[in-house]
Scaffold this motif. Structure first.
Motif, PDB file in Angstrom:
ATOM      1  N   LYS A  66       0.831  -1.209   0.000  1.00 30.55           N
ATOM      2  CA  LYS A  66       0.000   0.000   0.000  1.00 30.55           C
ATOM      3  C   LYS A  66       0.865   1.260   0.000  1.00 30.55           C
ATOM      4  CE  LYS A  66      -4.138  -1.809   2.345  1.00 30.55           C
ATOM      5  NZ  LYS A  66      -3.909  -3.228   2.115  1.00 30.55           N
ATOM      6  N   SER A  67       1.933   1.265   0.809  1.00 29.62           N
ATOM      7  CA  SER A  67       2.817   2.431   0.888  1.00 29.62           C
ATOM      8  C   SER A  67       3.584   2.639  -0.415  1.00 29.62           C
ATOM      9  CB  SER A  67       3.797   2.271   2.056  1.00 29.62           C
ATOM     10  OG  SER A  67       3.113   2.224   3.279  1.00 29.62           O
ATOM     11  N   VAL A  68       4.036   1.531  -0.997  1.00 29.11           N
ATOM     12  CA  VAL A  68       4.755   1.627  -2.278  1.00 29.11           C
ATOM     13  C   VAL A  68       3.820   2.146  -3.364  1.00 29.11           C
ATOM     14  CG1 VAL A  68       5.832   0.257  -4.115  1.00 29.11           C
ATOM     15  CG2 VAL A  68       6.503  -0.101  -1.741  1.00 29.11           C
ATOM     16  N   SER A  69       2.566   1.691  -3.312  1.00 26.86           N
ATOM     17  CA  SER A  69       1.572   2.158  -4.279  1.00 26.86           C
ATOM     18  C   SER A  69       1.401   3.672  -4.199  1.00 26.86           C
ATOM     19  CB  SER A  69       0.239   1.455  -4.020  1.00 26.86           C
ATOM     20  OG  SER A  69      -0.764   1.947  -4.869  1.00 26.86           O
ATOM     21  N   LEU A  70       1.368   4.202  -2.957  1.00 29.65           N
ATOM     22  CA  LEU A  70       1.267   5.651  -2.764  1.00 29.65           C
ATOM     23  C   LEU A  70       2.564   6.343  -3.180  1.00 29.65           C
ATOM     24  CD1 LEU A  70      -0.183   8.179  -1.667  1.00 29.65           C
ATOM     25  CD2 LEU A  70       0.676   7.578   0.611  1.00 29.65           C
ATOM     26  N   ALA A  71       3.693   5.733  -2.822  1.00 31.09           N
ATOM     27  CA  ALA A  71       4.995   6.331  -3.143  1.00 31.09           C
ATOM     28  C   ALA A  71       5.205   6.426  -4.652  1.00 31.09           C
ATOM     29  CB  ALA A  71       6.114   5.521  -2.500  1.00 31.09           C
ATOM     30  N   LYS A  72       4.683   5.444  -5.388  1.00 29.02           N
ATOM     31  CA  LYS A  72       4.834   5.459  -6.856  1.00 29.02           C
ATOM     32  C   LYS A  72       4.149   6.684  -7.458  1.00 29.02           C
ATOM     33  CE  LYS A  72       5.392   0.502  -7.728  1.00 29.02           C
ATOM     34  NZ  LYS A  72       4.732  -0.720  -8.260  1.00 29.02           N
ATOM     35  N   VAL A  73       2.982   7.021  -6.913  1.00 29.04           N
ATOM     36  CA  VAL A  73       2.267   8.209  -7.418  1.00 29.04           C
ATOM     37  C   VAL A  73       3.019   9.473  -7.014  1.00 29.04           C
ATOM     38  CG1 VAL A  73       0.072   9.444  -7.437  1.00 29.04           C
ATOM     39  CG2 VAL A  73       0.089   6.966  -7.214  1.00 29.04           C
ATOM     40  N   ASN A  74       3.448   9.533  -5.747  1.00 28.58           N
ATOM     41  CA  ASN A  74       4.206  10.707  -5.287  1.00 28.58           C
ATOM     42  C   ASN A  74       5.501  10.885  -6.065  1.00 28.58           C
ATOM     43  OD1 ASN A  74       2.544  11.782  -3.248  1.00 28.58           O
ATOM     44  ND2 ASN A  74       3.201  10.242  -1.778  1.00 28.58           N
ATOM     45  N   ALA A  75       6.073   9.766  -6.501  1.00 31.98           N
ATOM     46  CA  ALA A  75       7.362   9.818  -7.197  1.00 31.98           C
ATOM     47  C   ALA A  75       7.271  10.521  -8.546  1.00 31.98           C
ATOM     48  CB  ALA A  75       7.893   8.403  -7.388  1.00 31.98           C
ATOM     49  N   TRP A  76       6.078  10.654  -9.081  1.00 34.20           N
ATOM     50  CA  TRP A  76       5.917  11.341 -10.370  1.00 34.20           C
ATOM     51  C   TRP A  76       6.125  12.839 -10.258  1.00 34.20           C
ATOM     52  CZ3 TRP A  76       5.623   9.565 -15.201  1.00 34.20           C
ATOM     53  CH2 TRP A  76       5.331   8.221 -15.393  1.00 34.20           C
ATOM     54  N   PHE A  77       5.858  13.410  -9.072  1.00 31.82           N
ATOM     55  CA  PHE A  77       5.830  14.861  -8.951  1.00 31.82           C
ATOM     56  C   PHE A  77       7.156  15.524  -9.274  1.00 31.82           C
ATOM     57  CE2 PHE A  77       1.899  14.403  -6.362  1.00 31.82           C
ATOM     58  CZ  PHE A  77       1.121  15.263  -7.110  1.00 31.82           C
ATOM     59  N   PHE A  78       8.177  15.223  -8.499  1.00 26.32           N
ATOM     60  CA  PHE A  78       9.435  15.968  -8.635  1.00 26.32           C
ATOM     61  C   PHE A  78      10.095  15.790 -10.005  1.00 26.32           C
ATOM     62  CE2 PHE A  78       8.937  16.265  -4.057  1.00 26.32           C
ATOM     63  CZ  PHE A  78       9.312  17.586  -3.835  1.00 26.32           C
TER      64      PHE A  78
END
Length: 583
Positions: free
Chosen positions: A239-251
């Protein structure tokens, strides 16, 4: 964002500090905007000197002045940035403090039914992890959001005023960025909610494991427990990796789009310079503007993530804050409680199980009278004590205290007039002294020792190396079952209330100690109304009156001598326990 409206009352409470923080933030960013224009002017001075339009001393003097202005503006910007953090971030801590207090206060008002339906780990997570996520919105998100808006509001018009064509090309990637952020934000909100729910499950699991570690060890369940935690951790990781993958797109997206803006500045600006439309200094100024926008634009994604996570957390917090307390505290009777208790056709059904504990029960306990309640397991004995303490309200019928409906009493005053010893003795992770003082905060050491002697636990306590200052483990795990019960009895006795409620509180002590405690209780409870729930006739035989229950109904009542001459449950129980004692 609608869930976050709950915080508006706190923003209103700290509006002056918040307004000051906003003004300081704007001032800090305005000083930051001074630097690019003076860099442009500095380059122009160098160009003029190269073209011999001004003398060397004049150029040096002007460059020094411009550098001092740039350094001064940077120092002032840094100083106001420091003040900005001291105001807005502090406000977020105040709001965190207030929100935690609000949640905790609300938790205390909720009935026992609520705690039967919700697990401790989940309650803890909402007041810790979820509040922390909300604090990030109330502090950093607002602070950086104001910074970003200020820069956009000042910088973009300034860029268009100085070079409209170059500004248009430079800012071209921003609309694309906005669309991407909107789409990704929706996914973040959904996945943030899932992650927070997982954290609640993890908190619940670990809390239950630590509380029940003695059972786990006794049954050698360590491997099984470890496997369960591993499965839970793997699920959480996904679940955390799933969220991190989306956040990783930003920067990466931000850096890419800012990089494109820099390339456009150099290319379009270079063409305009060659055409004689702008100066080299203006190109340098625009590059600085673009890089000044790098962090605000990049932070938009982070801010969006914070807001979405805060909204998900506040939604979970609001879910419990919206739960109305089942027990309505609407006091209308203010006189001191004396101790008469009357049940009039009382029935009670537990909401969570649907079990009817009491069925049309009626009896009266006079002021200062000691009444014992006996019966088989599940006959409703403990429920009577819970209703007297108004931990629940009756399903039907009425309870009167001093001939006044119990609902007319202030809950706090009612419970302050009661000294209760529950069936499952609960002690806090504190010293034995403080656990006893829980019944009377200002009790002296002498009072504590005398009460401990009445509860027949003094000899046990002084056997510990730190005596009364011995710190107990969680739930009093340091003590034996009988010692915990006796410390709980001491806690109730030192309170000296008008009503005593003893719920099978001598089940873990031997008969000899029981007899001594009962004699002391008889002295301590003189002229005080006392209800004693027990499975032992020895605990009940000296009571002024004995009530015998079966399936929530009153089947016998009277004194020990009266009931012992009647055929029925009490006589059978008495002779059975008497023969067991003789054997």
């Amino acid at each position: 964002m609608k869930e976050l409206k709950h915080l508006n009352k706190y923003f209103k409470k700290y509006r002056l500090k918040l307004l000051l923080g906003i003004v300081i933030t704007i001032v800090a960013r305005l000083f930051q905007l001074v630097m690019p224009s003076y860099v442009n002017k500095s380059i122009s001075i160098v160009e003029q000197y190269i073209r011999t339009e001004i003398e060397k001393t004049t150029a040096q003097e002007l460059l020094l002045n411009y550098i001092l202005i740039i350094v001064g503006a940077a120092l002032l910007s840094g100083f106001f940035t420091f003040l900005m953090r001291q105001t807005i971030i502090n406000i977020s801590r105040y709001i965190e403090y207030d929100l935690k207090n609000e949640i905790f206060d609300h938790y205390q008002k909720l009935s026992l039914n609520f705690y039967k339906k919700h697990r401790t780990g989940d309650l803890m997570n909402r007041i810790s992890e979820d509040v922390n996520e909300v604090r990030m919105y109330a502090g950093p998100a607002i602070m950086y959001g104001i910074q970003t808006l200020t820069l956009f509001a000042c910088l973009i018009p300034l860029m268009f005023i100085k070079a409209p064509t170059l500004a248009a090309y430079t800012l071209l990637p921003l609309p694309i960025l906005s669309v991407m952020i909107y789409q990704i934000s929706k996914i973040i909100h959904k996945r943030s909610t899932i992650v927070q729910q997982y954290l609640s499950n993890l908190s619940t699991f670990t809390q239950e494991v630590f509380s029940g570690v003695s059972v786990i060890k006794a049954y050698a369940l360590e491997p099984q427990t470890n496997n369960e935690l591993t499965a839970l951790a793997v699920d959480g990781k996904e679940k955390s990796v799933s969220l991190a993958k989306v956040n990783a797109w930003f920067f990466p997206l931000m850096i890419l789009l800012i990089g494109i803006s820099n390339i456009l500045v150099i290319y379009i600006g270079g063409k305009q310079y060659l055409a004689g439309e702008i100066s080299v200094g203006l190109i340098a100024e625009f590059i600085l503007y673009v890089n000044m926008l790098t962090w605000p634009v990049a932070i938009v994604g982070w801010l969006t993530s914070i807001v979405q996570r805060a909204a998900a957390s506040q939604e979970r917090i609001n879910e419990f804050l919206k739960v109305a307390p089942e027990l309505k505290n609407t006091p209308s009777y203010t006189q001191e409680i004396k101790g008469k208790i009357e049940f009039k056709n009382v029935s009670f059904t537990y909401e969570d199980t649907g079990i009817t504990a009491l069925n049309n029960l009626s009896f009266t306990v006079m002021e200062g009278e000691t009444t014992a309640i006996l019966g088989k397991t599940g006959s409703g004995k403990s429920t009577i004590l819970d209703l007297v303490a108004r931990l629940y309200d009756t399903t039907s019928g009425e309870i009167l205290i001093d001939d006044e409906p119990i609902k007319h009493f202030d809950l706090t005053n009612l419970r302050e007039s009661i000294g209760a010893v529950p069936q499952d003795a609960f002690l806090f992770s504190d010293s034995i002294k403080n656990n006893i003082k829980f019944g009377k905060e200002n009790a002296s050491d002498e009072e504590i020792i005398n009460i401990a002697k009445d509860a027949v636990v003094h000899e046990n306590i002084i056997g510990f190396s730190k005596k009364y200052d011995t710190v107990l483990g969680e739930r009093g795990i340091t003590l034996s079952g009988g010692q915990k019960q006796r410390v709980s009895i001491a806690r109730a006795l030192i309170k000296k209330p008008k009503i005593y409620l003893f719920d099978d509180c001598l089940s873990a002590v031997d008969t000899e100690t029981e007899e001594e405690i009962l004699n002391n209780l008889k002295k301590a409870s003189k002229n005080r109304t006392t209800l004693i729930v027990s499975h032992r006739v020895s605990s009940a035989k000296n009571a002024d009156r004995i009530l015998v229950l079966d399936e929530g109904k009153l089947i016998q009542q009277g004194t020990h001598d009266e009931l012992n001459t009647q055929e029925g449950y009490y006589k059978e129980l008495y002779h059975k326990q008497l023969s067991e004692k003789e054997n």
